[in-house]
Design a protein around this motif. Sequence first.
Motif, PDB file in Angstrom:
ATOM      1  N   SER A  66       0.848  -1.453  -0.454  1.00 38.96           N
ATOM      2  CA  SER A  66       0.198   0.038  -0.521  1.00 38.96           C
ATOM      3  C   SER A  66       0.710   1.503  -0.438  1.00 38.96           C
ATOM      4  O   SER A  66       0.498   2.123  -0.618  1.00 38.96           O
ATOM      5  CB  SER A  66      -1.101   0.183   1.128  1.00 38.96           C
ATOM      6  N   SER A  67       1.903   1.545   0.716  1.00 43.09           N
ATOM      7  CA  SER A  67       2.949   2.353   0.833  1.00 43.09           C
ATOM      8  C   SER A  67       3.801   2.539  -0.729  1.00 43.09           C
ATOM      9  O   SER A  67       3.714   3.228  -1.220  1.00 43.09           O
ATOM     10  CB  SER A  67       4.781   2.052   1.571  1.00 43.09           C
ATOM     11  N   LYS A  68       3.907   1.553  -1.677  1.00 39.53           N
ATOM     12  CA  LYS A  68       3.971   1.981  -3.092  1.00 39.53           C
ATOM     13  C   LYS A  68       2.931   2.201  -3.822  1.00 39.53           C
ATOM     14  O   LYS A  68       3.226   3.261  -4.339  1.00 39.53           O
ATOM     15  CB  LYS A  68       4.152   0.503  -3.773  1.00 39.53           C
ATOM     16  N   ILE A  69       1.760   1.390  -3.322  1.00 37.91           N
ATOM     17  CA  ILE A  69       0.240   1.953  -3.807  1.00 37.91           C
ATOM     18  C   ILE A  69       0.153   3.462  -4.015  1.00 37.91           C
ATOM     19  O   ILE A  69      -0.110   4.411  -4.588  1.00 37.91           O
ATOM     20  CB  ILE A  69      -0.679   1.420  -4.501  1.00 37.91           C
ATOM     21  N   ASN A  70       0.239   4.216  -2.496  1.00 38.36           N
ATOM     22  CA  ASN A  70       0.147   4.927  -2.216  1.00 38.36           C
ATOM     23  C   ASN A  70       1.243   6.221  -3.406  1.00 38.36           C
ATOM     24  O   ASN A  70       0.817   7.671  -2.844  1.00 38.36           O
ATOM     25  CB  ASN A  70       0.528   5.961  -0.810  1.00 38.36           C
ATOM     26  N   HIS A  71       1.780   5.937  -3.131  1.00 42.17           N
ATOM     27  CA  HIS A  71       2.790   7.052  -4.126  1.00 42.17           C
ATOM     28  C   HIS A  71       1.989   7.245  -5.312  1.00 42.17           C
ATOM     29  O   HIS A  71       2.742   7.902  -6.252  1.00 42.17           O
ATOM     30  CB  HIS A  71       3.917   6.742  -4.300  1.00 42.17           C
ATOM     31  N   PHE A  72       1.136   6.176  -5.567  1.00 40.26           N
ATOM     32  CA  PHE A  72       0.433   6.426  -7.697  1.00 40.26           C
ATOM     33  C   PHE A  72      -0.658   7.715  -7.166  1.00 40.26           C
ATOM     34  O   PHE A  72      -1.253   7.257  -6.074  1.00 40.26           O
ATOM     35  CB  PHE A  72       0.615   4.740  -8.215  1.00 40.26           C
ATOM     36  N   THR A  73      -0.234   8.569  -8.678  1.00 43.29           N
ATOM     37  CA  THR A  73      -2.004   9.598  -8.369  1.00 43.29           C
ATOM     38  C   THR A  73      -1.866   9.384  -9.662  1.00 43.29           C
ATOM     39  O   THR A  73      -2.000   9.274 -10.862  1.00 43.29           O
ATOM     40  CB  THR A  73      -1.250  11.088  -7.711  1.00 43.29           C
ATOM     41  N   ASN A  88       4.175  12.789  -2.922  1.00 42.79           N
ATOM     42  CA  ASN A  88       4.419  12.098  -1.687  1.00 42.79           C
ATOM     43  C   ASN A  88       4.192  12.944  -0.764  1.00 42.79           C
ATOM     44  O   ASN A  88       3.107  14.144  -1.293  1.00 42.79           O
ATOM     45  CB  ASN A  88       5.935  11.928  -1.438  1.00 42.79           C
ATOM     46  N   LYS A  89       4.595  13.184   0.811  1.00 47.21           N
ATOM     47  CA  LYS A  89       4.277  13.837   1.131  1.00 47.21           C
ATOM     48  C   LYS A  89       4.692  15.222   0.566  1.00 47.21           C
ATOM     49  O   LYS A  89       3.903  16.926   1.372  1.00 47.21           O
ATOM     50  CB  LYS A  89       4.790  14.897   2.838  1.00 47.21           C
ATOM     51  N   PHE A  90       5.865  16.375   0.196  1.00 47.24           N
ATOM     52  CA  PHE A  90       5.760  17.222  -0.273  1.00 47.24           C
ATOM     53  C   PHE A  90       5.898  17.808  -1.639  1.00 47.24           C
ATOM     54  O   PHE A  90       4.996  19.255  -1.967  1.00 47.24           O
ATOM     55  CB  PHE A  90       8.052  17.369  -0.508  1.00 47.24           C
ATOM     56  N   ARG A  98       2.846  19.540  -9.437  1.00 53.87           N
ATOM     57  CA  ARG A  98       1.907  20.143  -7.916  1.00 53.87           C
ATOM     58  C   ARG A  98       3.043  20.201  -7.116  1.00 53.87           C
ATOM     59  O   ARG A  98       2.987  18.923  -6.125  1.00 53.87           O
ATOM     60  CB  ARG A  98       0.557  19.540  -8.197  1.00 53.87           C
ATOM     61  N   THR A  99       2.766  21.182  -6.069  1.00 56.05           N
ATOM     62  CA  THR A  99       3.109  21.446  -4.790  1.00 56.05           C
ATOM     63  C   THR A  99       3.571  22.398  -4.109  1.00 56.05           C
ATOM     64  O   THR A  99       2.696  23.299  -4.612  1.00 56.05           O
ATOM     65  CB  THR A  99       5.259  20.980  -4.761  1.00 56.05           C
ATOM     66  N   ASN A 100       2.626  21.871  -2.843  1.00 55.25           N
ATOM     67  CA  ASN A 100       2.511  23.313  -1.524  1.00 55.25           C
ATOM     68  C   ASN A 100       4.186  23.987  -1.391  1.00 55.25           C
ATOM     69  O   ASN A 100       3.877  24.633  -0.158  1.00 55.25           O
ATOM     70  CB  ASN A 100       1.524  23.288  -0.766  1.00 55.25           C
ATOM     71  N   PHE A 101       5.247  22.960  -1.248  1.00 58.34           N
ATOM     72  CA  PHE A 101       5.894  23.876  -0.545  1.00 58.34           C
ATOM     73  C   PHE A 101       6.389  23.417   0.956  1.00 58.34           C
ATOM     74  O   PHE A 101       7.349  23.712   1.444  1.00 58.34           O
ATOM     75  CB  PHE A 101       6.928  24.914  -1.485  1.00 58.34           C
ATOM     76  N   SER A 102       5.796  21.870   0.898  1.00 59.92           N
ATOM     77  CA  SER A 102       6.081  21.966   2.185  1.00 59.92           C
ATOM     78  C   SER A 102       4.952  20.414   2.875  1.00 59.92           C
ATOM     79  O   SER A 102       4.181  19.899   1.920  1.00 59.92           O
ATOM     80  CB  SER A 102       4.862  23.090   3.479  1.00 59.92           C
ATOM     81  N   ASN A 103       5.600  19.665   3.786  1.00 60.43           N
ATOM     82  CA  ASN A 103       5.538  18.575   4.415  1.00 60.43           C
ATOM     83  C   ASN A 103       4.190  18.187   5.006  1.00 60.43           C
ATOM     84  O   ASN A 103       3.334  17.173   4.858  1.00 60.43           O
ATOM     85  CB  ASN A 103       6.394  17.537   5.510  1.00 60.43           C
ATOM     86  N   THR A 104       3.718  19.747   5.516  1.00 57.60           N
ATOM     87  CA  THR A 104       2.337  19.026   6.300  1.00 57.60           C
ATOM     88  C   THR A 104       1.505  20.000   5.033  1.00 57.60           C
ATOM     89  O   THR A 104       1.144  20.263   4.122  1.00 57.60           O
ATOM     90  CB  THR A 104       2.220  20.447   7.128  1.00 57.60           C
TER      91      THR A 104
END
Length: 183
Positions: free
Chosen positions: A30-37, A66-68, A96-102
């Motif tokens: 699931s961690s590998k799958i969660n990186h696909f969007t 990912n988070k970033f 697409r990014t928000n330049f943050s991990n949060t």
Amino acid sequence: MKHYIITIAITLLTSLHIMAAGKSDEAQASSKINHFTWGADIGSTIDISGNDMSTIDIDAFFGYKNKFIRTVGLGAGIKSAIGNSYTSIPVYAILRTNFSNTPSLCFLDLRAGYAFNTLTDDVTQDSFFGAVGVGFNLYSTQEFKSHIILAYTFMNMDSFYAGGIYNDINNFSGMSVRIGINF
């Protein structure tokens, strides 16, 4: 009696070990799958260059997250003009990014690629396609995120003759509003 307790204990421990091993395998998968969007946007672009080329837009993309980085990948779309027969099919890289991990309300949407443009029945032009925008998250869960994006879109286009008529086009600039979802 001791044999029954030891047998039950060994059975329980073995079952727990197997379940834990299965969960770690599932967690890794699931961690590998969660990186696909992947996702899609629908919207409209208003022509601000005066070329009468305002469009209805449909886009789809897929990539890595990912988070970033919310999305880095490839996309394609269809831009169909409202007032004439102009159609464009952009194929692009998307970031697409928000330049943050949060998590945050806003994110940056960048697109750059190549557009295959059909201007009339017998005139085609291929050109650079680029868009930069600010996205706003509308609703988010673990499974999907919805958003709205306000963007500036640019395509390098030249003037052309069609049916003996000179069409003076000095590039395409537009302001886009898109609503979309990604998984």
